[in-house]
Design a protein around this motif. Structure first.
Motif, PDB file in Angstrom:
ATOM      1  N   ASN A 120      32.368 -33.693  -2.279  1.00 55.72           N
ATOM      2  CA  ASN A 120      32.479 -35.063  -2.795  1.00 55.72           C
ATOM      3  C   ASN A 120      33.662 -35.095  -3.750  1.00 55.72           C
ATOM      4  OD1 ASN A 120      32.165 -37.723  -3.642  1.00 55.72           O
ATOM      5  ND2 ASN A 120      30.652 -37.183  -5.196  1.00 55.72           N
ATOM      6  N   PHE A 121      34.852 -35.380  -3.224  1.00 55.19           N
ATOM      7  CA  PHE A 121      36.025 -35.360  -4.102  1.00 55.19           C
ATOM      8  C   PHE A 121      36.068 -36.557  -5.038  1.00 55.19           C
ATOM      9  CE2 PHE A 121      37.735 -36.838   0.103  1.00 55.19           C
ATOM     10  CZ  PHE A 121      38.056 -38.135  -0.233  1.00 55.19           C
ATOM     11  N   ALA A 122      35.210 -37.551  -4.841  1.00 53.18           N
ATOM     12  CA  ALA A 122      35.108 -38.650  -5.804  1.00 53.18           C
ATOM     13  C   ALA A 122      34.334 -38.223  -7.044  1.00 53.18           C
ATOM     14  CB  ALA A 122      34.428 -39.858  -5.174  1.00 53.18           C
ATOM     15  N   GLY A 123      33.649 -37.084  -6.973  1.00 50.01           N
ATOM     16  CA  GLY A 123      32.822 -36.628  -8.073  1.00 50.01           C
ATOM     17  C   GLY A 123      33.558 -35.697  -9.018  1.00 50.01           C
ATOM     18  N   GLY A 124      32.776 -34.886  -9.716  1.00 51.15           N
ATOM     19  CA  GLY A 124      33.336 -33.987 -10.719  1.00 51.15           C
ATOM     20  C   GLY A 124      33.546 -34.636 -12.061  1.00 51.15           C
ATOM     21  N   LEU A 125      32.757 -35.672 -12.373  1.00 50.77           N
ATOM     22  CA  LEU A 125      32.908 -36.421 -13.635  1.00 50.77           C
ATOM     23  C   LEU A 125      32.145 -35.683 -14.729  1.00 50.77           C
ATOM     24  CD1 LEU A 125      32.572 -40.013 -12.142  1.00 50.77           C
ATOM     25  CD2 LEU A 125      34.625 -38.624 -12.478  1.00 50.77           C
ATOM     26  N   HIS A 126      32.744 -34.600 -15.204  1.00 50.08           N
ATOM     27  CA  HIS A 126      32.043 -33.557 -15.943  1.00 50.08           C
ATOM     28  C   HIS A 126      31.934 -33.775 -17.446  1.00 50.08           C
ATOM     29  CE1 HIS A 126      36.157 -31.265 -16.500  1.00 50.08           C
ATOM     30  NE2 HIS A 126      36.276 -32.568 -16.654  1.00 50.08           N
ATOM     31  N   HIS A 127      32.511 -34.855 -17.982  1.00 49.00           N
ATOM     32  CA  HIS A 127      32.458 -35.064 -19.436  1.00 49.00           C
ATOM     33  C   HIS A 127      31.267 -35.912 -19.882  1.00 49.00           C
ATOM     34  CE1 HIS A 127      36.272 -33.155 -20.038  1.00 49.00           C
ATOM     35  NE2 HIS A 127      36.950 -34.067 -19.365  1.00 49.00           N
ATOM     36  N   HIS A 249      36.997 -29.195  -8.867  1.00 49.12           N
ATOM     37  CA  HIS A 249      38.399 -28.931  -8.550  1.00 49.12           C
ATOM     38  C   HIS A 249      39.314 -30.015  -9.117  1.00 49.12           C
ATOM     39  CE1 HIS A 249      37.465 -25.663  -5.607  1.00 49.12           C
ATOM     40  NE2 HIS A 249      36.296 -26.290  -5.611  1.00 49.12           N
ATOM     41  N   GLY A 250      39.263 -30.201 -10.432  1.00 50.59           N
ATOM     42  CA  GLY A 250      40.197 -31.140 -11.038  1.00 50.59           C
ATOM     43  C   GLY A 250      41.635 -30.776 -10.694  1.00 50.59           C
ATOM     44  N   ALA A 251      42.409 -31.776 -10.284  1.00 52.70           N
ATOM     45  CA  ALA A 251      43.804 -31.541  -9.884  1.00 52.70           C
ATOM     46  C   ALA A 251      44.768 -31.728 -11.045  1.00 52.70           C
ATOM     47  CB  ALA A 251      44.172 -32.485  -8.738  1.00 52.70           C
ATOM     48  N   ASP A 252      44.229 -31.872 -12.256  1.00 49.18           N
ATOM     49  CA  ASP A 252      45.077 -32.127 -13.417  1.00 49.18           C
ATOM     50  C   ASP A 252      45.656 -30.856 -14.029  1.00 49.18           C
ATOM     51  OD1 ASP A 252      42.534 -31.390 -14.192  1.00 49.18           O
ATOM     52  OD2 ASP A 252      42.157 -33.173 -15.408  1.00 49.18           O
ATOM     53  N   THR A 253      45.459 -29.719 -13.374  1.00 51.39           N
ATOM     54  CA  THR A 253      46.143 -28.485 -13.770  1.00 51.39           C
ATOM     55  C   THR A 253      47.590 -28.456 -13.270  1.00 51.39           C
ATOM     56  OG1 THR A 253      45.208 -27.442 -11.799  1.00 51.39           O
ATOM     57  CG2 THR A 253      44.056 -27.075 -13.887  1.00 51.39           C
ATOM     58  N   HIS A 254      47.967 -29.416 -12.461  1.00 51.26           N
ATOM     59  CA  HIS A 254      49.276 -29.414 -11.800  1.00 51.26           C
ATOM     60  C   HIS A 254      50.412 -29.683 -12.780  1.00 51.26           C
ATOM     61  CE1 HIS A 254      52.437 -30.675  -8.931  1.00 51.26           C
ATOM     62  NE2 HIS A 254      51.799 -29.898  -8.078  1.00 51.26           N
ATOM     63  N   PHE A 255      51.597 -29.153 -12.453  1.00 51.69           N
ATOM     64  CA  PHE A 255      52.741 -29.322 -13.364  1.00 51.69           C
ATOM     65  C   PHE A 255      53.212 -30.766 -13.457  1.00 51.69           C
ATOM     66  CE2 PHE A 255      54.639 -27.795  -9.297  1.00 51.69           C
ATOM     67  CZ  PHE A 255      55.489 -28.847  -8.986  1.00 51.69           C
ATOM     68  N   GLU A 256      52.849 -31.626 -12.502  1.00 54.58           N
ATOM     69  CA  GLU A 256      53.237 -33.038 -12.567  1.00 54.58           C
ATOM     70  C   GLU A 256      52.208 -33.906 -13.280  1.00 54.58           C
ATOM     71  OE1 GLU A 256      54.416 -34.918  -8.962  1.00 54.58           O
ATOM     72  OE2 GLU A 256      55.794 -33.319  -8.381  1.00 54.58           O
ATOM     73  N   ASP A 257      51.057 -33.343 -13.624  1.00 51.05           N
ATOM     74  CA  ASP A 257      50.030 -34.186 -14.229  1.00 51.05           C
ATOM     75  C   ASP A 257      50.478 -34.667 -15.607  1.00 51.05           C
ATOM     76  OD1 ASP A 257      46.965 -34.849 -13.588  1.00 51.05           O
ATOM     77  OD2 ASP A 257      47.276 -34.712 -15.753  1.00 51.05           O
ATOM     78  N   PRO A 258      50.319 -35.962 -15.900  1.00 47.06           N
ATOM     79  CA  PRO A 258      50.851 -36.510 -17.150  1.00 47.06           C
ATOM     80  C   PRO A 258      49.977 -36.291 -18.376  1.00 47.06           C
ATOM     81  CG  PRO A 258      49.860 -38.269 -15.856  1.00 47.06           C
ATOM     82  CD  PRO A 258      49.795 -37.031 -15.003  1.00 47.06           C
ATOM     83  N   VAL A 289      28.778 -26.494  -2.854  1.00 47.53           N
ATOM     84  CA  VAL A 289      28.991 -27.916  -3.130  1.00 47.53           C
ATOM     85  C   VAL A 289      30.288 -28.012  -3.926  1.00 47.53           C
ATOM     86  CG1 VAL A 289      28.114 -29.985  -4.277  1.00 47.53           C
ATOM     87  CG2 VAL A 289      26.516 -28.396  -3.163  1.00 47.53           C
ATOM     88  N   ALA A 290      31.284 -28.710  -3.380  1.00 51.22           N
ATOM     89  CA  ALA A 290      32.607 -28.808  -4.001  1.00 51.22           C
ATOM     90  C   ALA A 290      32.865 -30.246  -4.421  1.00 51.22           C
ATOM     91  CB  ALA A 290      33.691 -28.343  -3.031  1.00 51.22           C
ATOM     92  N   LEU A 291      33.338 -30.414  -5.656  1.00 56.75           N
ATOM     93  CA  LEU A 291      33.564 -31.734  -6.230  1.00 56.75           C
ATOM     94  C   LEU A 291      35.022 -31.879  -6.650  1.00 56.75           C
ATOM     95  CD1 LEU A 291      30.423 -31.704  -8.563  1.00 56.75           C
ATOM     96  CD2 LEU A 291      30.571 -32.592  -6.212  1.00 56.75           C
ATOM     97  N   GLY A 292      35.453 -33.128  -6.826  1.00 53.67           N
ATOM     98  CA  GLY A 292      36.787 -33.411  -7.338  1.00 53.67           C
ATOM     99  C   GLY A 292      36.805 -33.249  -8.847  1.00 53.67           C
ATOM    100  N   THR A 305      45.832 -31.983  -2.819  1.00 50.78           N
ATOM    101  CA  THR A 305      44.914 -30.959  -3.319  1.00 50.78           C
ATOM    102  C   THR A 305      43.522 -31.128  -2.732  1.00 50.78           C
ATOM    103  OG1 THR A 305      46.145 -30.701  -5.377  1.00 50.78           O
ATOM    104  CG2 THR A 305      43.831 -30.052  -5.407  1.00 50.78           C
ATOM    105  N   TRP A 306      43.008 -32.347  -2.732  1.00 45.64           N
ATOM    106  CA  TRP A 306      41.636 -32.546  -2.265  1.00 45.64           C
ATOM    107  C   TRP A 306      41.539 -32.598  -0.745  1.00 45.64           C
ATOM    108  CZ3 TRP A 306      40.178 -36.683  -6.480  1.00 45.64           C
ATOM    109  CH2 TRP A 306      40.048 -36.011  -7.712  1.00 45.64           C
TER     110      TRP A 306
END
Length: 386
Positions: A120-127, A249-258, A289-292, A305-306
């Motif tokens: 569920n790449f729409a998920g991962g809302l971990h905060h 799998h947050g994609a905000d580790t990327h070098f382009e992430d603002p 189970v893999a999440l975004g 990424t996703w």
């Protein structure tokens, strides 16, 4: 897991959490034919109801989200609603509970044997916390999926969070629960929200060693990040022996992430998805189970990424050198007005890293210092270090 309704999770114009990233990911999955993989089924689950949400969240908070959903102007900030990070919007409860429902549905499918892997790449809302919204997250779908697995009979669940931000909400929910191991690899809390995730955070008194945190120096790139990941996660999973592996799998580790300061490529993020798949088979009988999660370079990074994550889970990985279909690039222009977009499914890197056991520890290296701090803090509770 996919329902077009998840794109209703929309904090408004100018907010970094642009739901176009979800739509563009699904369109890229389709353009590359991943959704037509024989082993892959695209399914939708119903929104999580109050009884499911209460596995993690307080009823008074769920009621507050529902009120804000009906009247955003009346959002109650003491619940974290109507803030700069989590502006209230019409339909907030419906969209948030739908995303949560997809993650819970993914967990149910894996535990019930209908699927070996679920995404569920729409998920991962971990905060999100039990009683408040936080960090762009309203309902904590990751924690809800884990709680549902426990309710269904899982005795041990491992959660590996690869977002650039600490997985604080999931850690908080299971802080005192020895049945859940939470591992978070993130940018150091001195330099990034939410300011938690220190190596000394290792679980409550009744669950010593149930939390592991690797706090990485800003600027960490592919080789260092993968070295840290592999220096901590596999040994802990081997000792914990989970029934199910849940990964974020947050994609905000990327070098382009603002919004953050790590410098990973899509290729390293893909390598992490491959590693997670392998760990599930080695340590959790394949149940995965893999999440975004986070990710705010919504055109260039998140969809690739996703899509890689989904393809790895489907058993049909997309080659990094594959061209991005022109039809998808036209979709980008139609939805965002941006011409172009990435041409290939790679950033042109071939990530490699030094194995911890083979390369040894460099006491002058900040990355190695971070890894060693985590190992010294948590490994003894699992019998891994004297």
């Amino acid at each position: 897991m996919w329902d077009e309704g998840v794109t209703g999770y929309d904090f408004g114009a100018g907010h970094p959490m642009d739901p176009v990233r979800l739509a563009l990911t699904m369109r890229l999955v389709e353009a590359l034919g991943v959704d037509r993989t024989p082993e892959l089924t695209v399914a939708a689950a119903k929104a999580a109801g109050d009884s499911t949400l209460r596995l993690v969240h307080r009823q008074d908070y769920v009621d507050a989200v529902r009120r804000a959903s009906l009247d955003p102007a009346a959002a109650e900030q003491h619940y974290g609603l109507g803030t700069m990070d989590d502006p209230a919007f019409a339909g907030m409860h419906e969209a948030s509970s739908l995303i949560a429902g997809q993650s819970v549905g993914a967990a149910e499918a894996v535990w019930g044997g209908q699927a070996l892997h679920a995404v569920n790449f729409a998920g991962g809302l971990h905060h999100a916390m039990p009683g408040s919204a936080s960090g762009f997250c309203v309902y904590n779908d990751a924690a809800l999926a884990i709680a549902r697995l426990l309710e269904l009979g899982a005795e041990r669940v491992a959660y590996v969070d690869m977002d650039v931000h600490h997985g604080d909400g999931v850690q908080a929910v299971f802080w005192d629960d020895p049945r859940v191991l939470t591992i978070s690899l993130h940018e150091h809390p001195r330099t990034l929200f939410p300011g938690t995730g220190w190596p000394e955070e290792r679980g409550g008194d009744e669950a010593e060693g149930s939390a592991a945190n690797v706090a990485l120096p800003p600027g960490t790139g592919d080789a260092g990040w993968l070295r840290a990941l592999h220096a901590v996660v596999p040994e802990l999973l081997g000792a914990f022996a989970p029934d199910v592996l849940v990964t974020q799998h947050g994609a905000d580790t990327h070098f382009e992430d603002p919004l953050a300061h790590l410098t990973l490529s899509v290729d390293a993020q893909r390598a992490a998805a491959v590693a997670a798949h392998d760990w599930a088979h080695e340590h959790a009988r394949g149940r995965w189970v893999a999440l975004g999660g986070g990710g705010y370079a919504v055109v260039d990074v998140v969809p690739r990424t996703w899509t890689h994550l989904t393809a790895v889970a489907a058993g049909a990985p997309v080659e990094p050198t594959a061209e991005v279909p022109e039809e998808w690039r036209r979709e980008v222009y139609a939805r965002t007005g941006e011409a172009g977009g990435p041409l290939r499914m790679t950033d042109g890197r071939e990530p490699a890293w030094r194995g911890w056991a083979e390369a040894g520890y460099d006491p002058a290296d900040a990355l190695d210092q971070a890894v060693l701090a985590t190992r010294r803090s948590v490994f003894p509770a699992h019998g891994l270090l004297p």
